[in-house]
Write an enzyme that holds these catalytic residues in place. Structure first.
Site, PDB file in Angstrom:
ATOM      1  N   GLU A   1      56.545  86.070 -42.765  1.00  0.00           N
ATOM      2  CA  GLU A   1      55.767  85.315 -43.962  1.00  0.00           C
ATOM      3  C   GLU A   1      54.419  85.067 -43.424  1.00  0.00           C
ATOM      4  O   GLU A   1      53.158  85.221 -44.010  1.00  0.00           O
ATOM      5  CB  GLU A   1      56.339  84.296 -44.388  1.00  0.00           C
TER       6      GLU A   1
ATOM      7  N   GLN B   1      16.327  87.307 -40.429  1.00  0.00           N
ATOM      8  CA  GLN B   1      17.335  87.378 -39.140  1.00  0.00           C
ATOM      9  C   GLN B   1      18.482  86.487 -39.593  1.00  0.00           C
ATOM     10  O   GLN B   1      19.667  86.870 -38.674  1.00  0.00           O
ATOM     11  CB  GLN B   1      16.440  86.797 -38.116  1.00  0.00           C
TER      12      GLN B   1
ATOM     13  N   HIS C   1      24.616  84.578 -50.983  1.00  0.00           N
ATOM     14  CA  HIS C   1      24.634  84.788 -52.393  1.00  0.00           C
ATOM     15  C   HIS C   1      23.664  83.857 -53.253  1.00  0.00           C
ATOM     16  O   HIS C   1      23.358  84.088 -54.419  1.00  0.00           O
ATOM     17  CB  HIS C   1      25.837  84.850 -53.258  1.00  0.00           C
TER      18      HIS C   1
ATOM     19  N   ARG D   1      19.373  92.251 -53.178  1.00  0.00           N
ATOM     20  CA  ARG D   1      18.463  90.845 -53.789  1.00  0.00           C
ATOM     21  C   ARG D   1      17.317  90.716 -52.827  1.00  0.00           C
ATOM     22  O   ARG D   1      17.484  90.604 -51.578  1.00  0.00           O
ATOM     23  CB  ARG D   1      19.506  89.742 -53.638  1.00  0.00           C
TER      24      ARG D   1
ATOM     25  N   PHE E   1      54.830  73.605 -56.926  1.00  0.00           N
ATOM     26  CA  PHE E   1      54.026  74.472 -56.589  1.00  0.00           C
ATOM     27  C   PHE E   1      54.518  75.861 -56.292  1.00  0.00           C
ATOM     28  O   PHE E   1      54.347  76.441 -55.321  1.00  0.00           O
ATOM     29  CB  PHE E   1      53.412  73.977 -55.289  1.00  0.00           C
TER      30      PHE E   1
ATOM     31  N   THR F   1      59.393  73.872 -51.640  1.00  0.00           N
ATOM     32  CA  THR F   1      58.553  72.548 -51.521  1.00  0.00           C
ATOM     33  C   THR F   1      58.862  71.581 -52.876  1.00  0.00           C
ATOM     34  O   THR F   1      58.999  72.069 -53.809  1.00  0.00           O
ATOM     35  CB  THR F   1      57.014  72.864 -51.864  1.00  0.00           C
TER      36      THR F   1
END
Ligand SMILES: Cc1cc2nc3c(=O)[nH]c(=O)nc-3n(C[C@H](O)[C@H](O)[C@H](O)COP(=O)(O)OP(=O)(O)OC[C@H]3O[C@@H](n4cnc5c(N)ncnc54)[C@H](O)[C@@H]3O)c2cc1C
Length: 387
Positions: free
Chosen positions: A241, A278, A337, A267, A157, A127
């Site tokens: 890849e 549900q 969460h 929790r 990058f 890149t």
């Protein structure tokens, strides 16, 4: 659904990989996240355990193991018990094979042993600041100066960009669209500079950098593969890849799912655990279903790849589906969460941020759809040519 592609040897290897990640990777993960880079020693430790470039011949220090399932196991275990920002797989299976398959005996002798031991870290630089999806648009160029090559240009990058000792660089060697070649650039070569470690949304422990090449003199024997065949060499490695990506994104989804199963059963809200609602149960049921279906396809792709039969379009389908699935799963997991899911100390928060790159690198989702559409005979370029 039980998976049926592994035997005892694979399961023993899975135990060893898990122990390695739990002991040598996980304890450092928060520090790596803060410092934006993994310790170089992590590569050396993985090398000591024989977990790098396992496919390499014994004469180069490898194990000569070509069975992709071992790499799949490393990917699955690092997602759950390690740190997905430690890019062992990029080193071993994405860049290493360029040297292993395209290198001359002399090049393999020169480079592979230190890649297997982890003394040399690998990166691949395709890149450029001007664009990544259109590989044929590369402008970094190499001129043949008789007794050496001259490299000029820049890349961006680049994963492992700060740590890398050897970088496989794709450069233009001809004015024709596909006139590209591959070169190995080594740490310390005059004119080879690195930019800063780029700050990112996720995958914080992974170093990502710009690379600059100003009149870098390359010895003639640093050309990898054939002159002007670089584009076709790249295409050759793309199916693997993308399969590596699919395995990783699915494993990341599993890790987020497991964390969320645990959290929602502890929790409480309105006097009961979140998992009793549900909506929670249906969300988790949807995730489980989609991951099981995806896993069957990925496992089949792995077996096809072991036989040398994985097509570019099937690899693209696996990459597309698993990266999009990871995005949905991690998003739903954060939601389940609540506010804690947005907090860095909860693993699911990092998993969500990490997941955003999966639809972009190793070929964006749009490029995957292009490949798949072309395999259906839907190719406007051909139609325009015929008209
Ligand atoms: C964290 C990270 C690590 C990376 N690691 C590496 C690395 O190690 N080595 C390396 O070489 N690169 C690496 N990359 C670069 C990555 O491969 C590119 O970002 C990716 O290929 C997309 O290229 P681009 O960013 O230039 O986007 P562009 O090509 O500019 O694309 C922008 C948008 O246009 C869309 N688009 C482009 N062409 C088409 C088309 N034909 N049809 C439809 N839509 C299209 C894309 O899908 C995208 O949505 C990394 C990137 C990141 C962020």
């Amino acid at each position: 659904m039980d998976r049926n592609i592994f035997d005892n040897e694979h399961e023993m290897f899975r135990d060893a990989a898990r122990a390695f990640y739990q002991n040598e990777v996980k304890p450092h993960s928060d520090r790596w996240h803060e410092q934006g880079i993994v310790d170089r020693e992590a590569f050396l430790k993985a090398g000591e355990q024989g977990m790098l470039l396992m496919w390499a011949d014994e004469m180069y220090g490898g194990a000569g193991v070509h069975d992709f399932r071992f790499e799949q196991i490393l990917i699955e275990e690092i997602a759950k018990h390690g740190d997905p920002g430690f890019f062992m797989t990029l080193h071993s299976r994405l860049v290493g094979p360029y040297i292993g398959e395209l290198g001359t005996d002399e090049q393999k002798q020169r480079w592979l042993p230190k890649c297997v031991s982890g003394e040399h870290v690998l990166a691949v630089a395709i890149t450029e600041p001007g664009g990544g999806s259109d590989v044929a648009g590369i402008r970094t160029k190499v001129e043949d100066k008789g007794d050496h090559y001259l490299l000029n240009g820049s890349k961006t990058f680049i994963s492992n960009g700060i740590l890398a000792d050897l970088v496989v660089v794709v450069a233009r060697t001809d004015t024709s669209r596909h006139g590209l070649s591959l070169f190995v650039v080594e740490r310390g070569m005059e004119g080879f500079e690195r930019g800063k470690n780029l700050k990112k949304m996720g995958m914080k422990s992974q170093d990502t950098a710009e690379l600059f090449f100003n009149n870098v003199k390359l010895p003639k024997d640093n050309l990898l593969g054939e002159w002007n065949r670089g584009f076709y060499h790249l295409m050759h490695f793309l199916a693997e890849e993308r399969l590596l990506g699919a395995c990783q994104y699915l494993a990341n989804s599993e890790a987020a799912f497991e964390a969320t199963m645990e959290y929602t059963q502890e929790r409480k809200a309105f006097g009961r655990v979140i998992a009793d609602f549900q909506n929670t149960r249906f969300k988790l049921a949807d995730m489980r279903t989609q991951m099981d279906v995806a896993q069957s396809f990925v496992d089949r792709c792995v077996l096809e790849h072991n036989e040398g039969n994985l097509s570019a379009e099937d690899a693209a389908k696996a990459k597309l589906f698993c990266s999009e699935l990871e995005a949905r799963v991690t998003d739903d997991c954060v939601q389940l969460h609540g506010g804690n899911g947005y907090m860095d100390e909860y693993p699911v928060s990092r998993m969500y941020a990490n997941a955003r790159i999966s639809r972009i690198y190793a070929g964006t989702s749009e490029i995957m759809r292009e490949i798949i559409a072309r395999s259906l005979g839907l190719d406007p370029r051909k139609k325009n040519k015929a008209a």
